[in-house]
Enzyme design. Structure first.
Site, PDB file in Angstrom:
ATOM      1  N   GLY A 258       0.788  -1.222   0.000  1.00  0.00           N
ATOM      2  CA  GLY A 258       0.000   0.000   0.000  1.00  0.00           C
ATOM      3  C   GLY A 258       0.822   1.274   0.000  1.00  0.00           C
ATOM      4  N   HIS A 259       0.133   2.401  -0.076  1.00  0.00           N
ATOM      5  CA  HIS A 259       0.783   3.703  -0.157  1.00  0.00           C
ATOM      6  C   HIS A 259       1.555   4.018   1.130  1.00  0.00           C
ATOM      7  CE1 HIS A 259      -3.131   4.484   1.741  1.00  0.00           C
ATOM      8  NE2 HIS A 259      -2.551   5.498   2.351  1.00  0.00           N
ATOM      9  N   ASN A 260       2.692   4.659   0.946  1.00  0.00           N
ATOM     10  CA  ASN A 260       3.568   5.111   2.047  1.00  0.00           C
ATOM     11  C   ASN A 260       4.262   3.982   2.788  1.00  0.00           C
ATOM     12  OD1 ASN A 260       2.556   7.650   1.433  1.00  0.00           O
ATOM     13  ND2 ASN A 260       1.140   7.698   3.162  1.00  0.00           N
ATOM     14  N   SER A 278       1.176   3.009   5.037  1.00  0.00           N
ATOM     15  CA  SER A 278       1.995   3.667   6.065  1.00  0.00           C
ATOM     16  C   SER A 278       2.589   2.702   7.087  1.00  0.00           C
ATOM     17  CB  SER A 278       1.185   4.752   6.797  1.00  0.00           C
ATOM     18  OG  SER A 278       0.755   5.741   5.888  1.00  0.00           O
TER      19      SER A 278
END
Length: 368
Positions: A258-260, A278
């Site tokens: 996923g993102h980050n 994250s």
């Protein structure tokens, strides 16, 4: 291409006995091996298969009597899987991609293509992209604007790499993986039911209808040297900062990062893993198949998580975890044993209830 037994042994860092000049052209399981195959019999349980095949040479376990097994030559491998890794490097013919740049590729005039790179038909390379020397890019690959890819990359059919992604040397992308898509990140004008449920531990109250608004991904993806990404896996770009994958990490098929997310060095993420946004993954972490890792937590260095587990809180360095929710593996085994005993314990409890009820019904003197 034929290889001498002595040369294969040298490539494996192993010793050999017998006819070192004997040549083989491939590797096979013992029972299916022909006279020009090197039989893979690195454990005593494979010895029976040698009698069914026609191999003249084999990789054997230490201490095996190769002559009694009817062989003319043998290589001895104390560590079978390591020998397998090195042997497959010797025999792998590669993907068979044609050399040169196909006239059917669409390459922006501002893109930089390194010396010796090969690019297949119907591949699209965007403006300002930089492709390193000796890169091999198959057909129908999409590489976005300002992407930077290092030397000696191998990018197979159907791979999609979004804009501004940065990738190091010796990158391998299996067919259909997608790197640099937008993160899955949305918000509502007022507190959503999801936010309320988390804050109240499951009692969010009434739901107010309201649409989701996209949080755009301004970051990109940065991938270090010697990373591999499996078929149909996805790595989302970061919201503000880049999503990062560390040197030497290997990502299996159908994995979602996923993102980050930050993934450390030399990690293994096995098939169907999902790492939520994250989250930080340390170095040398191994996530077994279908492991889920929730958002905004930290998984320490050298953590190993068994297949099918769900990691929903920070995992200290060095832990071996299993279960849903994931706990120490030894504790998970005890929990599993206790669960298996529950039907018997409940049956015993029901019998005790009957006994107590009968005693109460009879009264102190034993009479009803």
């Amino acid at each position: 291409m034929p290889h001498r037994v002595c040369d294969i042994a040298a490539a494996l860092g192993a010793r050999f006995d017998g006819a070192g000049d004997l040549t083989v052209t491939g590797a096979a399981e013992p029972a299916a091996a022909g006279p020009f195959d090197l039989a893979m019999a690195m454990d005593p349980r494979y010895a029976e298969g040698l009698a069914k095949g026609r191999a003249r040479a084999a990789i054997l376990w230490e201490g095996a009597d190769w002559q009694a097994l009817g062989l003319q030559a043998a290589i001895f491998a104390p560590r079978g899987r390591l020998a397998m890794a090195r042997l497959t490097q010797v025999f792998d013919p590669g993907p068979g991609l044609p050399s040169g740049i196909s006239p059917l590729a669409a390459i922006d005039p501002t893109a930089e293509i390194g010396e010796g790179a090969s690019i297949g038909p119907f591949t699209v390379i965007g403006a300002g992209a930089r492709i390193g020397p000796r890169a091999r890019i198959a057909e129908q690959v999409s590489i976005g604007a300002r992407v930077a890819i290092g030397a000696d990359a191998l990018i197979l059919a159907g791979v999609k790499i979004g804009a501004r992604v940065t990738i190091g040397d010796r990158f391998i992308a299996q067919p259909g993986c997608a790197i640099g898509g937008d993160g899955f990140s949305f918000v509502t004008e007022e507190t959503s039911r999801v936010e309320a449920a988390r804050a109240t531990l499951g009692t969010p109250g009434e739901t107010k209808p309201q649409p989701w608004q996209r949080i755009h991904s301004l970051g990109a993806v940065t991938i270090a040297d010697d990373v591999e990404v499996g078929a149909n896996s996805t790595i989302d770009r970061g919201t503000i900062r880049d999503t990062r994958v560390g040197r030497g990490t290997k990502i299996d098929n159908l994995v979602q990062v996923g993102h980050n997310v930050v993934v450390g060095e030399d990690c293994l993420l096995c098939a169907q893993c999902g790492v939520a946004g994250s989250t930080r993954i340390g170095n040398r972490v191994v996530l077994g198949g279908q492991v889920g890792v929730v958002d905004n937590i930290f998984v320490g260095d050298d953590v190993v998580v068994g297949g099918g587990s769900v990691v929903n809180s920070n995992a200290p360095a060095g832990r071996v975890l299993m279960g849903s929710p994931a706990v120490r593996m030894d504790l998970n085994v005890e929990i599993y044993k206790a669960q298996r005993r529950l039907p018997r314990i409940l049956a015993q409890f029901a019998e005790l209830q009957k006994t107590v009820k009968n005693l109460v019904d009879k009264g102190p003197g034993g009479e009803p």
